[in-house]
Design a protein around this motif. Structure first.
Motif, PDB file in Angstrom:
ATOM      1  N   ALA A 100      -9.270   2.520  -5.945  1.00 35.60           N
ATOM      2  CA  ALA A 100      -8.598   3.198  -5.206  1.00 35.60           C
ATOM      3  C   ALA A 100      -9.529   3.882  -3.771  1.00 35.60           C
ATOM      4  N   THR A 101     -10.098   3.053  -3.358  1.00 37.32           N
ATOM      5  CA  THR A 101     -10.616   3.755  -2.210  1.00 37.32           C
ATOM      6  C   THR A 101     -10.120   3.510  -0.599  1.00 37.32           C
ATOM      7  N   THR A 102     -10.855   4.111   0.643  1.00 39.04           N
ATOM      8  CA  THR A 102     -10.543   3.301   1.869  1.00 39.04           C
ATOM      9  C   THR A 102     -11.679   2.259   2.075  1.00 39.04           C
ATOM     10  N   SER A 103     -12.867   2.719   1.477  1.00 41.54           N
ATOM     11  CA  SER A 103     -13.843   1.689   1.717  1.00 41.54           C
ATOM     12  C   SER A 103     -15.650   2.012   1.219  1.00 41.54           C
ATOM     13  N   TRP A 104     -16.142   0.882   0.015  1.00 36.71           N
ATOM     14  CA  TRP A 104     -16.426   1.337  -0.668  1.00 36.71           C
ATOM     15  C   TRP A 104     -17.794   1.752  -0.462  1.00 36.71           C
ATOM     16  N   ASN A 105     -17.571   2.326   1.335  1.00 39.10           N
ATOM     17  CA  ASN A 105     -19.135   3.589   1.296  1.00 39.10           C
ATOM     18  C   ASN A 105     -18.491   4.865   1.144  1.00 39.10           C
ATOM     19  N   ASP A 106     -17.319   5.272   1.243  1.00 38.74           N
ATOM     20  CA  ASP A 106     -16.630   6.366   0.528  1.00 38.74           C
ATOM     21  C   ASP A 106     -17.018   6.812  -0.744  1.00 38.74           C
ATOM     22  N   TRP A 130      -1.544  -6.334  -3.329  1.00 43.12           N
ATOM     23  CA  TRP A 130      -2.391  -4.989  -3.639  1.00 43.12           C
ATOM     24  C   TRP A 130      -2.872  -4.427  -1.847  1.00 43.12           C
ATOM     25  N   THR A 131      -2.847  -2.824  -1.956  1.00 36.78           N
ATOM     26  CA  THR A 131      -2.886  -2.413  -0.916  1.00 36.78           C
ATOM     27  C   THR A 131      -3.688  -1.016  -1.857  1.00 36.78           C
ATOM     28  N   SER A 132      -4.275  -0.383  -0.800  1.00 35.73           N
ATOM     29  CA  SER A 132      -5.627   0.513  -1.294  1.00 35.73           C
ATOM     30  C   SER A 132      -5.980   1.528   0.497  1.00 35.73           C
ATOM     31  N   GLY A 133      -6.228   2.619  -0.254  1.00 39.90           N
ATOM     32  CA  GLY A 133      -7.062   3.461   0.504  1.00 39.90           C
ATOM     33  C   GLY A 133      -5.634   4.086   1.181  1.00 39.90           C
ATOM     34  N   ASP A 134      -5.997   3.825   2.839  1.00 39.52           N
ATOM     35  CA  ASP A 134      -5.786   4.365   4.193  1.00 39.52           C
ATOM     36  C   ASP A 134      -4.376   3.123   4.544  1.00 39.52           C
ATOM     37  N   ALA A 135      -4.202   1.985   3.936  1.00 41.94           N
ATOM     38  CA  ALA A 135      -3.263   1.411   4.596  1.00 41.94           C
ATOM     39  C   ALA A 135      -2.398   1.086   3.135  1.00 41.94           C
ATOM     40  N   ALA A 136      -3.153   1.739   1.737  1.00 41.91           N
ATOM     41  CA  ALA A 136      -1.252   2.485   0.987  1.00 41.91           C
ATOM     42  C   ALA A 136      -1.164   3.529   1.008  1.00 41.91           C
ATOM     43  N   LYS A 137      -1.070   4.361   2.039  1.00 46.30           N
ATOM     44  CA  LYS A 137      -0.998   5.584   2.628  1.00 46.30           C
ATOM     45  C   LYS A 137       0.703   4.953   3.780  1.00 46.30           C
ATOM     46  N   THR A 138      -0.337   3.751   4.588  1.00 48.02           N
ATOM     47  CA  THR A 138       0.721   4.259   5.411  1.00 48.02           C
ATOM     48  C   THR A 138       1.998   3.208   4.649  1.00 48.02           C
ATOM     49  N   VAL A 139       2.161   2.105   3.759  1.00 42.29           N
ATOM     50  CA  VAL A 139       3.206   1.565   2.375  1.00 42.29           C
ATOM     51  C   VAL A 139       3.728   2.464   2.473  1.00 42.29           C
ATOM     52  N   SER A 140       3.418   3.732   1.750  1.00 39.38           N
ATOM     53  CA  SER A 140       4.253   4.640   0.962  1.00 39.38           C
ATOM     54  C   SER A 140       4.418   5.279   1.972  1.00 39.38           C
ATOM     55  N   GLY A 141       4.627   5.378   3.342  1.00 38.41           N
ATOM     56  CA  GLY A 141       5.293   6.397   4.244  1.00 38.41           C
ATOM     57  C   GLY A 141       6.798   5.182   4.828  1.00 38.41           C
ATOM     58  N   TYR A 142       6.379   3.877   4.534  1.00 33.92           N
ATOM     59  CA  TYR A 142       7.579   3.411   4.808  1.00 33.92           C
ATOM     60  C   TYR A 142       8.954   3.793   4.133  1.00 33.92           C
ATOM     61  N   SER A 143      10.113   3.579   4.740  1.00 32.63           N
ATOM     62  CA  SER A 143      11.302   3.929   4.053  1.00 32.63           C
ATOM     63  C   SER A 143      12.045   2.600   3.466  1.00 32.63           C
ATOM     64  N   PRO A 144      12.222   2.763   2.091  1.00 33.30           N
ATOM     65  CA  PRO A 144      13.218   1.124   2.061  1.00 33.30           C
ATOM     66  C   PRO A 144      14.499   0.828   2.274  1.00 33.30           C
ATOM     67  N   ARG A 145      14.191  -0.543   2.846  1.00 35.19           N
ATOM     68  CA  ARG A 145      15.118  -1.308   3.576  1.00 35.19           C
ATOM     69  C   ARG A 145      15.869  -2.478   2.835  1.00 35.19           C
ATOM     70  N   ASN A 146      17.177  -2.668   2.819  1.00 30.56           N
ATOM     71  CA  ASN A 146      17.454  -3.405   2.471  1.00 30.56           C
ATOM     72  C   ASN A 146      18.634  -4.522   3.463  1.00 30.56           C
ATOM     73  N   GLU A 147      17.657  -5.375   3.568  1.00 31.67           N
ATOM     74  CA  GLU A 147      19.190  -5.774   4.332  1.00 31.67           C
ATOM     75  C   GLU A 147      19.786  -7.104   3.784  1.00 31.67           C
ATOM     76  N   ASN A 148      21.017  -7.772   4.537  1.00 28.47           N
ATOM     77  CA  ASN A 148      21.504  -9.319   3.523  1.00 28.47           C
ATOM     78  C   ASN A 148      20.791 -10.236   3.970  1.00 28.47           C
TER      79      ASN A 148
END
Length: 386
Positions: free
Chosen positions: A189-195, A368-386
């Motif tokens: 659950a990190t951004t880099s394996w060196n963290d 599957w996402t983690s780290g900074d990418a997961a933060k980016t995804v978490s910041g998106y608002s849900p959107r429903n489209e037909n």
């Protein structure tokens, strides 16, 4: 894949200052109040109730489970939280499933590999290197060092002996290491394996590491703990309340005094003891105001020092399953040229190392996402489209 699921459990005796309970059940006395109804809180409450203790559990959310969250999806269920039972010996979770005759299934997570140009990669090679990288995590060096540095050094030595031809394609080797970094990031659950450092006291349980509850869902664990599985009668001395966000815990180191737990809605409850099982994130945000008196310094120092990681899932539902049934995990290795094009628009997409097909829903995929990418995804608002 797992994230590190960290719960701090603090057992506190009651407060020297007794305040009369107000609101609901103000005349009810409890042996123990448990704050939080995730795996730790529910396990503690169940154990005490089975011993005949009068227990109240207060849960801030509108559901039971904490980081376990099974939801209906398509033709079955998916796990928004914990995905697998990791290990069998000694595993209380696995033992409870077997004891209650719940069907659990081993999920093969060896990877089918696709390159970013759409062609298939070398499955045997990638799985061999992934297995080697994960095994390196279990064998830390004597002197602590960044985990990524340790794995890379060992991996290059391994490649020189077992896969020397890879050394001729430096671009592919660079992206291969980036891919393996993402694999480890999802485990840690990190951004880099060196963290993170190689120093660890974590011990992996023996046995299968990826046992799925499939159509039953991980929620079955909580039904077992609460004695409601297969229409069980529950536990007569256990009471729980949802939507009860705890804001204040008045306690004392004197075990003869009572504890008073107050909720955001103004209700408060009295008991001899309290067990606090909220997440490290909640403790970081609120420990200074939640506890009266404040927790001892050695506890608050640990709370403030422990770091937090992030691992997210994106669940996709399709009209039908179009992917090969021979595998349940698909890995992506980028070529640098294709990766640069995507990074200019949506870098987080290139941080997805693969997808799995959950055994609980035949038409779903988990990204599957983690780290900074997961933060980016978490910041998106849900959107429903037909």
């Amino acid at each position: 894949m797992t994230a590190a699921w960290l719960v701090l459990v603090a057992i506190l005796s009651a407060n020297a200052v007794y305040a009369a309970s107000v609101g609901e059940n103000q005349s009810t006395m409890y042996d123990t109040i448990v704050v939080g109804m995730g795996a730790s809180g529910t396990s503690a409450a169940s154990t005490l109730a089975q011993a005949g203790r009068r227990v109240l559990v207060l849960e801030a959310q509108n559901r039971i489970g904490g980081r376990v969250c099974t939801v209906p999806f398509g033709d079955g269920v998916v796990e928004l939280g914990a995905e697998w039972i990791h290990g069998q010996v000694p595993s209380t979770v696995y033992d409870l499933a077997i004891k209650n005759n719940v069907s659990v299934i081993s999920q093969d997570i060896s990877m089918d590999v696709f390159l970013s140009d759409g062609s298939k990669g070398d499955r045997a090679l990638i799985n061999d290197l992934v297995d080697f990288a994960l095994q390196s995590c279990e064998d830390p060096p004597k002197e602590p060092q960044p985990l990524g540095q340790c794995i890379t050094n060992r991996l290059m030595d391994y490649i020189r002996v077992h896969h020397p031809d890879l050394l001729k394609d430096q671009d592919f080797l660079t992206e291969l290491l980036a891919f393996l970094d993402l694999v480890i990031d999802n485990y840690e659950a990190t951004t880099s394996w060196n963290d993170i450092t190689t120093e660890s006291k974590y011990r992996e349980l023996d046995g299968d590491q990826h046992i799925s509850w499939h159509k039953n869902g991980y929620k079955t664990l909580f039904e077992i703990l609460l004695n409601t599985y297969n229409n069980g009668p529950g536990l007569p001395t256990l009471e729980y309340k949802l939507n009860k966000e705890v804001t204040q815990i008045n306690w004392s180191e004197d075990p003869s005094k009572k504890v008073v737990v107050t909720c955001k809605d103004g209700s408060s409850y009295t008991a001899d003891n309290v067990i606090v099982t909220v997440s490290i994130g909640v403790l970081k945000e609120r420990h200074a105001t939640m506890f009266s008196p404040m927790l001892p310094h050695w506890k608050t120092k640990s709370i403030d020092t422990i770091s937090m990681g992030l691992m997210d899932k994106i669940l996709l539902l399709f009209p039908y399953s179009w992917w090969p049934k021979s595998s349940t995990f698909f890995a992506f290795v980028w070529r640098r040229s294709e990766k640069k094009k995507i990074e200019e628009r949506d870098r987080w997409v290139t941080q997805i190392f693969g997808v799995s097909t959950p055994l609980g829903s035949d038409r779903a995929m988990t990204v599957w996402t983690s780290g900074d990418a997961a933060k980016t995804v978490s910041g998106y608002s849900p959107r429903n489209e037909n």
